[in-house]
Design a protein around this motif. Structure first.
Motif, PDB file in Angstrom:
ATOM      1  N   ASN A   1      -1.928   6.798 -14.450  1.00 44.19           N
ATOM      2  CA  ASN A   1      -2.983   6.013 -15.086  1.00 44.19           C
ATOM      3  C   ASN A   1      -2.535   4.719 -15.255  1.00 44.19           C
ATOM      4  N   ALA A   2      -1.836   4.293 -14.531  1.00 45.59           N
ATOM      5  CA  ALA A   2      -1.315   2.794 -14.637  1.00 45.59           C
ATOM      6  C   ALA A   2      -2.594   1.586 -14.489  1.00 45.59           C
ATOM      7  N   GLY A   3      -2.268   0.445 -14.661  1.00 45.59           N
ATOM      8  CA  GLY A   3      -3.150  -0.598 -14.237  1.00 45.59           C
ATOM      9  C   GLY A   3      -3.227  -1.309 -12.929  1.00 45.59           C
ATOM     10  N   TYR A   4      -2.013  -0.769 -12.141  1.00 44.77           N
ATOM     11  CA  TYR A   4      -2.043  -1.332 -10.784  1.00 44.77           C
ATOM     12  C   TYR A   4      -1.073  -0.334 -10.207  1.00 44.77           C
TER      13      TYR A   4
ATOM     14  N   PHE B   1      -0.170   1.567  21.541  1.00 42.64           N
ATOM     15  CA  PHE B   1      -1.225   1.099  20.740  1.00 42.64           C
ATOM     16  C   PHE B   1      -1.699  -0.206  20.958  1.00 42.64           C
ATOM     17  N   ARG B   2      -3.235  -0.237  21.042  1.00 43.70           N
ATOM     18  CA  ARG B   2      -3.789  -1.610  21.539  1.00 43.70           C
ATOM     19  C   ARG B   2      -4.393  -2.577  20.575  1.00 43.70           C
ATOM     20  N   GLY B   3      -4.395  -2.010  19.381  1.00 45.12           N
ATOM     21  CA  GLY B   3      -5.177  -2.666  18.379  1.00 45.12           C
ATOM     22  C   GLY B   3      -4.695  -3.711  17.580  1.00 45.12           C
ATOM     23  N   ASP B   4      -5.467  -4.239  16.479  1.00 43.66           N
ATOM     24  CA  ASP B   4      -5.019  -5.098  15.628  1.00 43.66           C
ATOM     25  C   ASP B   4      -5.035  -4.658  14.270  1.00 43.66           C
ATOM     26  N   ILE B   5      -3.920  -5.029  13.639  1.00 45.63           N
ATOM     27  CA  ILE B   5      -3.738  -4.496  11.965  1.00 45.63           C
ATOM     28  C   ILE B   5      -3.775  -5.858  11.113  1.00 45.63           C
ATOM     29  N   TYR B   6      -4.544  -5.616  10.026  1.00 49.98           N
ATOM     30  CA  TYR B   6      -4.538  -6.688   9.112  1.00 49.98           C
ATOM     31  C   TYR B   6      -3.829  -6.063   7.789  1.00 49.98           C
ATOM     32  N   SER B   7      -3.222  -6.567   6.954  1.00 52.40           N
ATOM     33  CA  SER B   7      -2.704  -5.710   5.812  1.00 52.40           C
ATOM     34  C   SER B   7      -2.249  -7.089   4.770  1.00 52.40           C
ATOM     35  N   PHE B   8      -2.337  -6.496   3.374  1.00 53.34           N
ATOM     36  CA  PHE B   8      -1.817  -7.248   2.417  1.00 53.34           C
ATOM     37  C   PHE B   8      -0.303  -7.500   2.846  1.00 53.34           C
ATOM     38  N   PRO B   9       0.223  -8.445   2.232  1.00 54.78           N
ATOM     39  CA  PRO B   9       1.624  -8.770   2.527  1.00 54.78           C
ATOM     40  C   PRO B   9       2.332  -7.753   1.742  1.00 54.78           C
ATOM     41  N   GLU B  10       3.680  -7.273   2.179  1.00 56.01           N
ATOM     42  CA  GLU B  10       4.145  -6.139   1.735  1.00 56.01           C
ATOM     43  C   GLU B  10       4.795  -6.458   0.069  1.00 56.01           C
ATOM     44  N   GLY B  11       4.469  -5.685  -0.862  1.00 55.20           N
ATOM     45  CA  GLY B  11       4.919  -6.262  -2.281  1.00 55.20           C
ATOM     46  C   GLY B  11       3.814  -6.813  -3.147  1.00 55.20           C
ATOM     47  N   THR B  12       2.584  -6.805  -2.501  1.00 62.18           N
ATOM     48  CA  THR B  12       1.411  -7.030  -2.996  1.00 62.18           C
ATOM     49  C   THR B  12       1.061  -6.136  -4.331  1.00 62.18           C
ATOM     50  N   ILE B  13       0.688  -6.665  -5.361  1.00 62.00           N
ATOM     51  CA  ILE B  13       0.220  -5.879  -6.451  1.00 62.00           C
ATOM     52  C   ILE B  13      -1.289  -5.379  -6.056  1.00 62.00           C
ATOM     53  N   MET B  14      -1.556  -4.074  -5.684  1.00 62.95           N
ATOM     54  CA  MET B  14      -2.770  -3.816  -5.481  1.00 62.95           C
ATOM     55  C   MET B  14      -3.601  -2.769  -6.471  1.00 62.95           C
ATOM     56  N   TYR B  15      -4.757  -2.592  -6.249  1.00 61.22           N
ATOM     57  CA  TYR B  15      -5.825  -2.053  -7.092  1.00 61.22           C
ATOM     58  C   TYR B  15      -6.691  -0.799  -6.262  1.00 61.22           C
ATOM     59  N   PRO B  16      -7.075   0.043  -6.983  1.00 59.30           N
ATOM     60  CA  PRO B  16      -7.712   1.211  -6.200  1.00 59.30           C
ATOM     61  C   PRO B  16      -9.192   0.462  -5.518  1.00 59.30           C
ATOM     62  N   ASN B  17      -9.551   1.226  -4.473  1.00 55.29           N
ATOM     63  CA  ASN B  17     -10.726   0.947  -3.709  1.00 55.29           C
ATOM     64  C   ASN B  17     -10.729  -0.293  -2.872  1.00 55.29           C
TER      65      ASN B  17
ATOM     66  N   ARG C   1       0.838  -2.800 -19.196  1.00 59.68           N
ATOM     67  CA  ARG C   1       1.128  -1.954 -20.328  1.00 59.68           C
ATOM     68  C   ARG C   1       1.110  -0.439 -19.763  1.00 59.68           C
ATOM     69  N   PHE C   2       1.579   0.462 -20.585  1.00 55.99           N
ATOM     70  CA  PHE C   2       1.567   1.593 -20.058  1.00 55.99           C
ATOM     71  C   PHE C   2       0.071   2.534 -20.694  1.00 55.99           C
ATOM     72  N   GLU C   3      -0.155   2.212 -21.755  1.00 54.90           N
ATOM     73  CA  GLU C   3      -1.164   2.742 -22.678  1.00 54.90           C
ATOM     74  C   GLU C   3      -2.354   2.273 -22.574  1.00 54.90           C
ATOM     75  N   ASN C   4      -3.396   2.839 -21.979  1.00 51.70           N
ATOM     76  CA  ASN C   4      -4.838   2.078 -21.669  1.00 51.70           C
ATOM     77  C   ASN C   4      -4.863   0.836 -21.134  1.00 51.70           C
ATOM     78  N   PRO C   5      -4.180   0.509 -19.903  1.00 52.06           N
ATOM     79  CA  PRO C   5      -3.981  -0.599 -19.132  1.00 52.06           C
ATOM     80  C   PRO C   5      -5.416  -0.990 -18.711  1.00 52.06           C
ATOM     81  N   HIS C   6      -5.757  -2.303 -18.844  1.00 51.22           N
ATOM     82  CA  HIS C   6      -7.037  -2.982 -18.348  1.00 51.22           C
ATOM     83  C   HIS C   6      -7.223  -2.772 -16.944  1.00 51.22           C
ATOM     84  N   ASN C   7      -8.373  -2.113 -16.574  1.00 51.19           N
ATOM     85  CA  ASN C   7      -8.881  -1.929 -15.115  1.00 51.19           C
ATOM     86  C   ASN C   7      -8.998  -3.192 -14.597  1.00 51.19           C
TER      87      ASN C   7
END
Lengths: 495, 495
Positions: free
Chosen positions: A59-62, A107-123, A467-473
């Motif tokens: 239940n963290a914020g990130y 594999f013949r495709g393209d892949i787009y990605s966040f840089p590794e280590g990026t802080i990410m969020y749901p959805n 923060r651990f408790e009730n982090p901002h979404n």
């Protein structure tokens, strides 16, 4: 980094563990579907799949995105060996034409990605695979597995590092890891998440991570008495003597013998006792008692390392009680992410090419939060004037997002509100990392990834999200055009 | 086994994944200790290390021992490559003599072990390594890691299988596994624990486990409508059509389209719809509703498969509510053992050779349960006249345990009581599996291991030890001589 307990590294030879052919690490349905697509010549139609997750662990914020380097290696090495084809033939489901196709598959495709280590969020789409349908389907399992595992461990480690308030945290978890790869790639992810090093030798060798290690209880028990064991170790490693003091009795035996070792063995050589390690008992109480005993003996520079089923909560509790600790060795609860060991990234189809145009696809669900974000899209991180990330924004792939003037956006939770980004900047998060099956992104060193994590958390990410408790979404907003497109698709499907 | 959803297997080629050199998957302290032992010529003195654990996961009454086959493969393949030596040289801690020794290193010890699949209990030595000190030290991490991971997953899977009350349970967990090995060896352990198969292709290929798989939501979403997707699948796999019915709306769309597919596509071919799969929503409610819809349409033979974050508790709840389910696909909570993801086997020195005689070693602790069982010993499983395992017994390695007449033993929890085994038989649990570094145990097929687990739980293990709530704790008794030896060691060390 507290380097006290790490040995200087010299030449490092990278071990190419990843040269394994991991192609067959896939769910069987990828192949039954691929065969189905193949028969109808649907295999050449392009699709876009998004990788995203729905809930932060604990239940963290990130969460921290990790595993990209291994995904690219996997993609570049993807191929079916002769014995793979033979095995699949033996399943009795696939025709020879399909098997011949697989035997030549790249594999013949393209892949787009966040840089590794990026802080990410749901959805939000962290990775997007744009490829012929068959190609895109076959890579689902391995991509998810790698993102899920490494992001899980990097994110958990960051929590532990945060709780240690600047003290060193090392990964000691190999023996409780979920097999070999979990130890090795877990150590990599832990380092990205902020651990100063690992005890796992192969992880050090493969990824150039500092390794550390001193002695087990067996060392102390092998010798006839504790002092003899300590003396023997100090004579072998006079510059790196860290003594495990809890085999018999910390206060009555371990520390007195460690002090004697410092005085009688090390000091005559002009050396100092580097540290002692506690691996059991009441670490808050013992560390304070031990600190005083060491200080009274003039060993104020002797560090205290502790281990034994630690995690962010026990570390916070020990430090709140005034525990005198310089360094934490964290094992099983880090390497298994014990408190929440499932990272739930999914791989969902977002668009299908029809007559040269990508048409959006959406997955409906009874649970509103499980409805996917359809179509080809871009994700932006929106920063305010102080470089704080105030929201992420999804827009259509072809939209222009111009923040040089106030920009109206939609908060999908409260879509009726008129909201604007003002005096903000937008940075697009996905980058092209694989084109036509080949890496186009430069390799990034693990130390750069680690620093990128640290910099974001220091400079860009609100403390309220950390923060651990009730982090901002964190807000995930949408451009008005993208929001309208999603709503119209929903209306069409549910009318 | 419910084989409905598994395809017949033909030729199987074993993929030698385990030819990887895993030697460097060790904690660095194994090497710093080894180097210390090496310098003093202590390396040739023999020692005995015991592998045991202290607590059953999920507060259960037992655990299943798994991973032995991989341990033997690891031991036989143990060697340092040139680049390993180069990496270690670069650490700046080891002399050339030690590095040269490592370059030629082969494991020279003996390993005794429970047969794989044995029901095991806390504090008994499941594996004992008797080897020159240096050899025994170097294999600690890899042995523990393998036992911990596979025993964890086998044990967790058994709980899930128990909850399913005879219905099939399959491993669907690869994408949430803690990296590649966790998926592959996890599937192996799950099969040993009672799963009927796995979705992970490589696990099927390596271990000859049945694999299964049908379609993902992406299959349904790729096509313009759900019926078209179902039709296309049924035409491809008329003998194995299992349709995923929850992409849009199970009751209004998924099941009606599945029934139409059965009637319009399969029945004209003389085929039946094999099954439908539910992957979201209220599975208890939906499965009953779906069963009725299928039955009303004459599809009484169509099976219902469910998946979606299942574990032993959700399955029990669904079945208690009368859920109409034939088969469970269990993913993340099986493959990570989510409820208790750490299996805590440890590797403790039990005896050290001194002048040709093994002298016992004991590890004291403030926690009574952490005191080790010293010395070379044997472990027996004691069966009553009905073949029920009533206790395990530890005795000295040289003792004769004769149960042809009443045999006095000590319950270490209540040592003052005079207790006897009467009309019982004893079976020694450890067997020699590696001698002088070479396998001496025949390979056991995974199906034999799986059957051995099943047979023990059916014939030998009390139901009271198998229940989830407050299971009976299996007794671990001691021979009087062994108990006295342990007590006298404790007195000596703590006086």
């Amino acid at each position: 980094m507290n380097s006290t307990f790490f040995f200087e590294k010299g030449v490092v030879m990278k071990k190419q563990f990843d040269e394994r052919n991991l192609t067959m690490v896939m769910d069987f349905y990828e192949l039954t579907m691929a065969n189905g697509y193949f028969k109808d010549e649907d295999k050449e139609r392009k699709v876009a799949f998004d990788v995203f997750y729905r809930k932060n662990p604990d239940n963290a914020g990130y969460a921290i995105f990790a595993g990209l380097e291994q995904i690219i290696e996997y993609i570049e090495n993807l191929h079916f060996d002769e014995d793979d084809i033979e095995y699949l033939r033996g399943q009795g489901l696939f025709g020879e034409e399909f098997l011949a196709y697989l035997a030549d598959f790249k594999f013949r495709g393209d892949i787009y990605s966040f840089p590794e280590g990026t802080i990410m969020y749901p959805n939000e789409p962290v990775i997007t695979v744009v490829a012929p349908l068959l190609d895109a389907q076959l890579v689902e399992t391995a991509i998810l597995l790698q993102v899920n595992h490494q992001s899980l461990i990097a994110t958990k480690t960051r929590r532990i590092v945060r709780s240690a308030k600047g003290r060193a945290v090392s990964d000691f978890g190999a023996r409780r890891a979920h097999n070999m790869d979990a130890a090795v790639y877990g150590a990599r992810a832990a380092y990205i998440g902020g651990a100063v090093g690992t005890a796992t030798v192969l992880a050090g060798q493969m990824f150039n991570i500092p390794i550390s290690g001193t002695m087990a209880h067996s060392w102390v028990m092998f010798y006839r008495d504790e002092f003899e064991a300590f003396k023997h170790y100090a004579e072998n490693y006079p510059d790196a003597t860290v003594l495990l003091v809890d085999t018999y009795d910390v206060v009555k035996s371990g520390i007195p013998n460690a002090i004697r070792c410092a005085k009688e063995v090390l000091e005559p050589m002009g050396k100092r006792l580097k540290g002692i390690r506690l691996d059991s008992g009441d670490l808050a109480y013992l560390s304070k008692k031990v600190r005083k005993m060491l200080d009274d003996a003039g060993l104020t520079d002797c560090k205290i390392v502790v281990s034994n089923s630690l995690d962010e909560w026990t570390i916070m509790s020990i430090l709140e009680q005034g525990g005198c600790i310089d360094s934490f060795g964290v094992g099983e609860r880090l390497i298994t992410a014990k408190s929440d060991p499932v990272f739930g990234a999914v791989y969902k189809i977002a668009a299908v090419e029809e007559n040269g145009v990508f048409q959006p696809r959406i997955k409906i669900s009874e649970n509103v939060e499980k409805i996917t974000n359809p179509g080809l899209k871009k994700v932006y991180r929106i920063y305010d004037e102080n470089k704080k990330a105030i929201a992420d924004l999804i827009a259509g792939a072809d939209e222009v997002v111009d923040l040089s003037k106030p920009y109206r956006y939609v908060d999908p939770v409260k879509p009726w509100k008129n909201r604007y980004f003002e005096n903000c900047t937008a940075v697009e998060l996905q980058q092209l990392v694989v084109k036509n099956g080949k890496r186009v992104m430069d390799r990034v060193s693990i130390d750069e990834i680690k620093k990128y994590v640290q910099d974001q958390l220091t400079d860009n990410i609100w403390e309220e999200e950390q923060r651990f408790e009730n982090p901002h979404n964190h807000y995930l907003d949408m451009s008005p055009a993208y929001y309208d497109m999603k709503m119209s698709l929903l209306h069409k499907l549910t009318d």
